[in-house]
Design an enzyme around this catalytic site. Structure first.
Site, PDB file in Angstrom:
ATOM      1  N   GLN A   1      -9.797   0.631 -15.776  1.00 30.48           N
ATOM      2  CA  GLN A   1      -9.798  -0.707 -15.265  1.00 30.48           C
ATOM      3  C   GLN A   1     -11.264  -0.081 -14.116  1.00 30.48           C
ATOM      4  O   GLN A   1     -12.464  -1.187 -14.471  1.00 30.48           O
ATOM      5  CB  GLN A   1      -8.996  -1.084 -13.704  1.00 30.48           C
ATOM      6  CG  GLN A   1      -9.686  -1.861 -12.505  1.00 30.48           C
ATOM      7  CD  GLN A   1      -8.919  -1.782 -11.775  1.00 30.48           C
ATOM      8  OE1 GLN A   1      -8.218  -3.157 -11.050  1.00 30.48           O
ATOM      9  NE2 GLN A   1      -7.906  -1.259 -10.347  1.00 30.48           N
TER      10      GLN A   1
ATOM     11  N   LEU B   1       0.889  -1.331  -0.665  1.00 32.70           N
ATOM     12  CA  LEU B   1      -0.366  -0.320  -0.065  1.00 32.70           C
ATOM     13  C   LEU B   1       0.423   0.946  -0.030  1.00 32.70           C
ATOM     14  O   LEU B   1       1.964   1.206   0.708  1.00 32.70           O
ATOM     15  CB  LEU B   1      -1.032   0.020   1.394  1.00 32.70           C
ATOM     16  CG  LEU B   1      -2.140  -0.721   0.704  1.00 32.70           C
ATOM     17  CD1 LEU B   1      -3.156  -1.066   1.931  1.00 32.70           C
ATOM     18  CD2 LEU B   1      -2.697  -1.089  -0.373  1.00 32.70           C
TER      19      LEU B   1
ATOM     20  N   HIS C   1      -3.500   4.372  -2.416  1.00 34.01           N
ATOM     21  CA  HIS C   1      -4.191   3.671  -1.444  1.00 34.01           C
ATOM     22  C   HIS C   1      -4.752   4.159  -0.440  1.00 34.01           C
ATOM     23  O   HIS C   1      -6.340   3.970  -0.484  1.00 34.01           O
ATOM     24  CB  HIS C   1      -4.120   2.286  -1.333  1.00 34.01           C
ATOM     25  CG  HIS C   1      -3.218   1.202  -2.426  1.00 34.01           C
ATOM     26  ND1 HIS C   1      -1.682   1.841  -2.895  1.00 34.01           N
ATOM     27  CD2 HIS C   1      -4.019   0.769  -3.101  1.00 34.01           C
ATOM     28  CE1 HIS C   1      -1.113   0.133  -3.528  1.00 34.01           C
ATOM     29  NE2 HIS C   1      -2.610  -0.040  -3.922  1.00 34.01           N
TER      30      HIS C   1
HETATM   31  P1  AMP Z   1      -3.670  -1.905  -6.930  1.00 33.82           P
HETATM   32  O1  AMP Z   1      -3.585  -2.460  -5.328  1.00 33.82           O
HETATM   33  O2  AMP Z   1      -2.265  -1.572  -7.396  1.00 33.82           O
HETATM   34  O3  AMP Z   1      -4.976  -3.204  -7.949  1.00 33.82           O
HETATM   35  O4  AMP Z   1      -4.954  -1.006  -6.546  1.00 33.82           O
HETATM   36  C1  AMP Z   1      -5.796  -0.339  -5.606  1.00 33.82           C
HETATM   37  C2  AMP Z   1      -6.385   0.127  -6.029  1.00 33.82           C
HETATM   38  O5  AMP Z   1      -5.882   1.323  -5.824  1.00 33.82           O
HETATM   39  C3  AMP Z   1      -7.047   0.617  -7.437  1.00 33.82           C
HETATM   40  O6  AMP Z   1      -8.224   1.437  -7.805  1.00 33.82           O
HETATM   41  C4  AMP Z   1      -6.545   1.102  -8.094  1.00 33.82           C
HETATM   42  O7  AMP Z   1      -6.680   2.654  -9.212  1.00 33.82           O
HETATM   43  C5  AMP Z   1      -6.570   2.309  -7.227  1.00 33.82           C
HETATM   44  N1  AMP Z   1      -4.561   3.178  -6.678  1.00 33.82           N
HETATM   45  C6  AMP Z   1      -3.073   2.750  -7.884  1.00 33.82           C
HETATM   46  N2  AMP Z   1      -2.362   3.026  -7.207  1.00 33.82           N
HETATM   47  C7  AMP Z   1      -2.814   5.171  -7.070  1.00 33.82           C
HETATM   48  C8  AMP Z   1      -2.484   6.469  -7.363  1.00 33.82           C
HETATM   49  N3  AMP Z   1      -1.590   6.486  -6.864  1.00 33.82           N
HETATM   50  N4  AMP Z   1      -3.454   6.410  -7.029  1.00 33.82           N
HETATM   51  C9  AMP Z   1      -5.019   7.190  -6.815  1.00 33.82           C
HETATM   52  N5  AMP Z   1      -5.203   4.908  -6.462  1.00 33.82           N
HETATM   53  C10 AMP Z   1      -4.111   4.423  -7.211  1.00 33.82           C
END
Ligand code: AMP
Length: 284
Positions: free
Chosen positions: A153, A33, A37
């Site tokens: 996504q 995280l 997140h």
């Molecule tokens: P992940 O753990 O990469 O699958 O991401 C989980 C959620 O966090 C997804 O909805 C991602 O789009 C969001 N997320 C990941 N990185 C970022 C970021 N830098 N800014 C905003 N949301 C993010």
């Protein structure tokens, strides 16, 4: 805050909370995280009585086994970070608990999955839809929180909710960036110091494209982005696309649109990164 690993335990806990009239917010993640997140978790805790965060590196959405094996897994640190966000439940199941049999579900999202991430990562969105659908069924949240960082996504999940009739509000938050502009990503943890420095060039390329949007024809902007990244050591551009932010279909002109999405995917060393900017043309 409670960590739950069993599907039935989470299902029953959520059911009991819903029966007591509690509103539930859900933030699906793959862990490792970061602030991107955490903003989703804080938003959910602010909007809902109960917040659930799933931490699950979903095997079915990886089309590259090495990417799956090397994906950072930092559960203890994640639990420590979640303490301060207002999260109530962490759902951290094993792959076997989620996939007791080989996944056979097949989704089709039409044109949405034939471009960009869909085109370059065959099967990826099928895995995303499968896991998000499963989690939505187990948690049955009122609201689910996603990041614009994964723009395509978000569009897929929107279609999943509409297509299967989930009674869930989709909430999308902007991309959180490092101070130099690099989009935060769990995969950034795999970059060495030199790669980390050069990785910001994806963001610089998007900004370069944004500045040219209203003056320069789109094919010329694409050439400029490719030319800018060509000389960057360890950077290999996979695609740069100028697309409609809702349908994700490539645009050939911007004369009839209000907003465009500038989307990029590139390898930096061994790590594949994505980023995007959604640009309101009246603000350029
Ligand atoms: P992940 O753990 O990469 O699958 O991401 C989980 C959620 O966090 C997804 O909805 C991602 O789009 C969001 N997320 C990941 N990185 C970022 C970021 N830098 N800014 C905003 N949301 C993010």
């Amino acid at each position: 805050m409670q960590v739950i690993t069993q599907v039935n335990e989470l299902r029953e806990t959520m059911q009991a909370l819903r029966c007591r009239g509690k509103s539930i917010g859900f933030v699906p993640t793959m862990g490792a995280l970061h602030e991107g997140h955490l903003q989703l978790l804080r938003a959910s805790a602010n909007d809902n009585d109960i917040t659930v965060c799933s931490i699950f590196v979903n095997p079915t959405q990886f089309n590259n086994p090495e990417d799956y094996n090397l994906y950072p897994r930092t559960l203890d640190a994640d639990i420590a970070l979640l303490q301060a966000t207002g999260c109530d439940y962490i759902f951290a199941p094993t792959p076997e608990a989620i996939y007791p049999q080989q996944n056979m579900l097949q989704f089709s999202f039409g044109k949405l999955e034939t471009v960009m991430e869909g085109e370059h990562r065959p099967g990826h969105f099928n895995g995303v839809a499968t896991i998000v659908g499963k989690f939505f069924n187990i948690v049955q949240p009122h609201k689910a929180y996603f990041g614009q960082k994964d723009l395509q996504q978000v569009a897929i999940v929107r279609q999943l909710i509409l297509g299967l009739g989930f009674n869930i509000e989709l909430v999308c938050y902007p991309t959180v960036r490092e101070t130099d502009g690099l989009a935060m990503s769990s995969r950034n943890k795999r970059l060495n110091a030199d790669q980390r420095k050069i990785a910001v060039s994806l963001h610089v390329a998007l900004e370069l494209a944004r500045k040219q949007l209203v003056q320069v024809p789109l094919p010329t902007i694409k050439e400029a982005v490719a030319a800018y990244l060509k000389d960057k050591p360890e950077v290999a551009l996979e695609y740069f696309e100028i697309a409609d932010p809702l349908t994700l279909q490539p645009l050939t002109t911007i004369t009839d649109v209000q907003e465009v999405a500038l989307c990029i995917a590139a390898h930096v060393g061994p790590v594949r990164l994505i980023d995007n900017l959604v640009v309101n043309l009246s603000e350029v």
